[in-house]
Design an enzyme around this catalytic site. Structure first.
Site, PDB file in Angstrom:
ATOM      1  N   ASP A   1      11.477 -11.708   3.780  1.00 51.46           N
ATOM      2  CA  ASP A   1      12.932 -11.584   3.962  1.00 51.46           C
ATOM      3  C   ASP A   1      13.747 -11.988   2.745  1.00 51.46           C
ATOM      4  O   ASP A   1      14.847 -12.530   2.898  1.00 51.46           O
ATOM      5  CB  ASP A   1      13.392 -12.377   5.189  1.00 51.46           C
ATOM      6  CG  ASP A   1      12.814 -11.827   6.478  1.00 51.46           C
ATOM      7  OD1 ASP A   1      12.335 -10.676   6.467  1.00 51.46           O
ATOM      8  OD2 ASP A   1      12.832 -12.544   7.492  1.00 51.46           O
TER       9      ASP A   1
ATOM     10  N   ALA B   1       0.849  -1.195   0.000  1.00 58.03           N
ATOM     11  CA  ALA B   1       0.000   0.000   0.000  1.00 58.03           C
ATOM     12  C   ALA B   1       0.880   1.240   0.000  1.00 58.03           C
ATOM     13  O   ALA B   1       1.864   1.323   0.733  1.00 58.03           O
ATOM     14  CB  ALA B   1      -0.899  -0.016   1.231  1.00 58.03           C
TER      15      ALA B   1
ATOM     16  N   LYS C   1      -3.118 -14.043  -0.406  1.00 56.73           N
ATOM     17  CA  LYS C   1      -1.881 -13.844   0.350  1.00 56.73           C
ATOM     18  C   LYS C   1      -2.263 -13.784   1.816  1.00 56.73           C
ATOM     19  O   LYS C   1      -3.220 -13.083   2.175  1.00 56.73           O
ATOM     20  CB  LYS C   1      -1.253 -12.530  -0.110  1.00 56.73           C
ATOM     21  CG  LYS C   1       0.060 -12.180   0.527  1.00 56.73           C
ATOM     22  CD  LYS C   1       0.748 -11.107  -0.306  1.00 56.73           C
ATOM     23  CE  LYS C   1       1.945 -10.530   0.398  1.00 56.73           C
ATOM     24  NZ  LYS C   1       1.551  -9.697   1.538  1.00 56.73           N
TER      25      LYS C   1
ATOM     26  N   CYS D   1      -3.474  -8.628   6.410  1.00 56.12           N
ATOM     27  CA  CYS D   1      -3.325  -7.274   6.949  1.00 56.12           C
ATOM     28  C   CYS D   1      -3.496  -7.276   8.474  1.00 56.12           C
ATOM     29  O   CYS D   1      -4.554  -7.662   8.976  1.00 56.12           O
ATOM     30  CB  CYS D   1      -4.345  -6.334   6.317  1.00 56.12           C
ATOM     31  SG  CYS D   1      -4.145  -4.641   6.883  1.00 56.12           S
TER      32      CYS D   1
ATOM     33  N   GLY E   1       8.860  -8.048  -1.231  1.00 52.39           N
ATOM     34  CA  GLY E   1       8.348  -6.759  -0.789  1.00 52.39           C
ATOM     35  C   GLY E   1       9.472  -5.765  -0.519  1.00 52.39           C
ATOM     36  O   GLY E   1      10.027  -5.160  -1.430  1.00 52.39           O
TER      37      GLY E   1
END
Ligand SMILES: Cc1cc2nc3c(=O)[nH]c(=O)nc-3n(C[C@H](O)[C@H](O)[C@H](O)COP(=O)(O)O)c2cc1C
Length: 379
Positions: free
Chosen positions: A214, A24, A150, A108, A236
């Protein structure tokens, strides 16, 4: 090295088994364009949009759902925990030919989401999860659009749900699953537990399992795939300020040599291009404010000094950015291990907020109220 089996998501077969994690406030069209320049043909997921906002329509969500004309697949993460609303949102996106792939967020941990029973709280309720997935897949399937999900390991170490979530997803026709191998309680602290990814792959052999957590350097992805048997990786924070990581990942996973880290001058040239794309997307004023975080990520690991860093973190115009870039030494090299300096979210553990009595009836089908969650950020 052995070439990994090819990953497929619906009809799409990426050039390497690599997916950009939805983030986001980060993975908008300009960010994805920068990544695609280094590695075309991977799956780059847009930032999350709310199902309610898709259905009711608003200008901000419209802008967030922008894809460039040549972008394929158009991957969008949709957030929602009301099966009817989510189905409606996905049907609309598909019918209007806005997407080629829908990802859904069940990881989330933001308090304002889990407090209502949404996000990472959903997988604790298998019947609710199943109802949501059934509705989403039913909406997307007539259009040939694959749905992926996810999620995290669970809410807490003593309430792990990743295996049941994976089983339900496979039974409901989900095309691929991605595990961020932390609990919601862990948030971003500690190391991701790659053993959980291996377990999930064993438990759900029939659809692709993607590992997340990671991956800071290309070698991490090779190791994750080897150690866990997963079918692909989701990346990410490692790519924040480092869109070239996708080229490195594609190279490493195809057995090609990985290029050395760019010199500061090269990183700054990428930074300048990124800022211009963002200015085209948001307008210069808003874009440069938003770009400050990116500027600090691009500089991470380069010994430029605190004063330079502060100036970049206050940049307001493209001209100012160009002046700042002109003043750095382009031959500066990344410090050893600079790739692994954590960026983006790092905090945790957190106290997970849940509705009163949420865990007493895990079989119920009570629909979380996510109508008000128009501005959450996180996974
Ligand atoms: C700034 C930021 C925003 C994020 N937003 C989302 C999101 O909207 N949806 C989601 O599923 N995950 C989100 N995440 C989580 C990432 O997708 C990913 O699962 C997590 O960062 C772990 O992967 P990594 O170790 O490669 O960063 C976000 C992470 C960060 C750092």
């Amino acid at each position: 090295m052995t070439t990994p089996a090819r990953l497929r998501i619906g009809n799409f077969e990426p050039a390497a088994p690599v997916v950009l994690a939805p983030m986001a406030g980060v993975t908008n069209a300009p960010f994805r364009t920068m990544c695609r320049r280094f590695a075309p043909g991977l799956v780059y997921v847009n930032e999350m949009v709310m199902a309610t906002a898709v259905v009711h329509g608003n200008a901000k969500t419209e802008r967030m759902m922008t894809f460039t004309a040549d972008e394929r697949p158009r991957s969008l993460q949709v957030y929602g925990s009301d099966p009817v609303m989510l189905g409606e949102a996905i049907r609309k996106l598909c019918a209007e030919d806005r997407v080629d792939h829908v990802d859904m967020n069940f990881g989330c941990p933001a308090a304002k989401v889990t407090r209502k029973g949404g996000g990472a709280a959903v997988p604790a309720k298998p019947n609710l999860l199943r109802a949501i997935l059934r509705s989403a897949v039913a909406a997307a399937t007539p259009y040939g659009v694959p749905v992926t999900i996810k999620f995290r390991k669970g809410l807490y170490d003593d309430l792990l749900t990743h295996l049941t979530t994976g089983r339900i997803a496979a039974e409901e026709g989900v095309a691929a699953i991605a595990l961020h191998a932390r609990t919601a309680e862990q948030h971003y602290a500690g190391d991701a537990d790659w053993r959980a990814i291996a377990e999930l792959k064993q438990a759900v052999p029939e659809i692709p399992v993607l590992g997340n957590g990671d991956i800071w350097e290309a070698a991490d992805a090779v190791r994750m795939m080897r150690e866990t048997g997963c079918d692909g990786v989701v990346v990410g924070r490692g790519c924040l300020g480092r869109p070239w990581l996708f080229r490195d990942l594609a190279d490493a996973l195809s057995g090609r040599p990985v290029q050395p880290a760019p010199l500061l001058g090269e990183a700054c040239a990428v930074m300048a291009d990124h800022a211009r794309l963002l200015a085209d997307h948001l307008g210069e004023n808003l874009a440069l404010r938003d770009f400050r975080k990116h500027a600090s990520w691009y500089l991470t690991g380069y010994p430029v000094g605190g004063e330079t860093r502060r100036r970049f973190a206050m940049v307001s115009t493209l001209a100012e950015l160009d002046d700042l870039i002109a003043a750095v030494d382009p031959a500066t090299t990344l410090v050893p291990g600079g790739e692994r300096i954590h960026r983006g979210h790092t905090n945790g553990p957190i106290r997970v907020a849940l509705p009163d009595g949420y865990l007493t009836h895990l079989d119920d089908l009570e629909i979380p109220d996510d109508a008000a969650e128009m501005a959450v950020s996180g996974g």
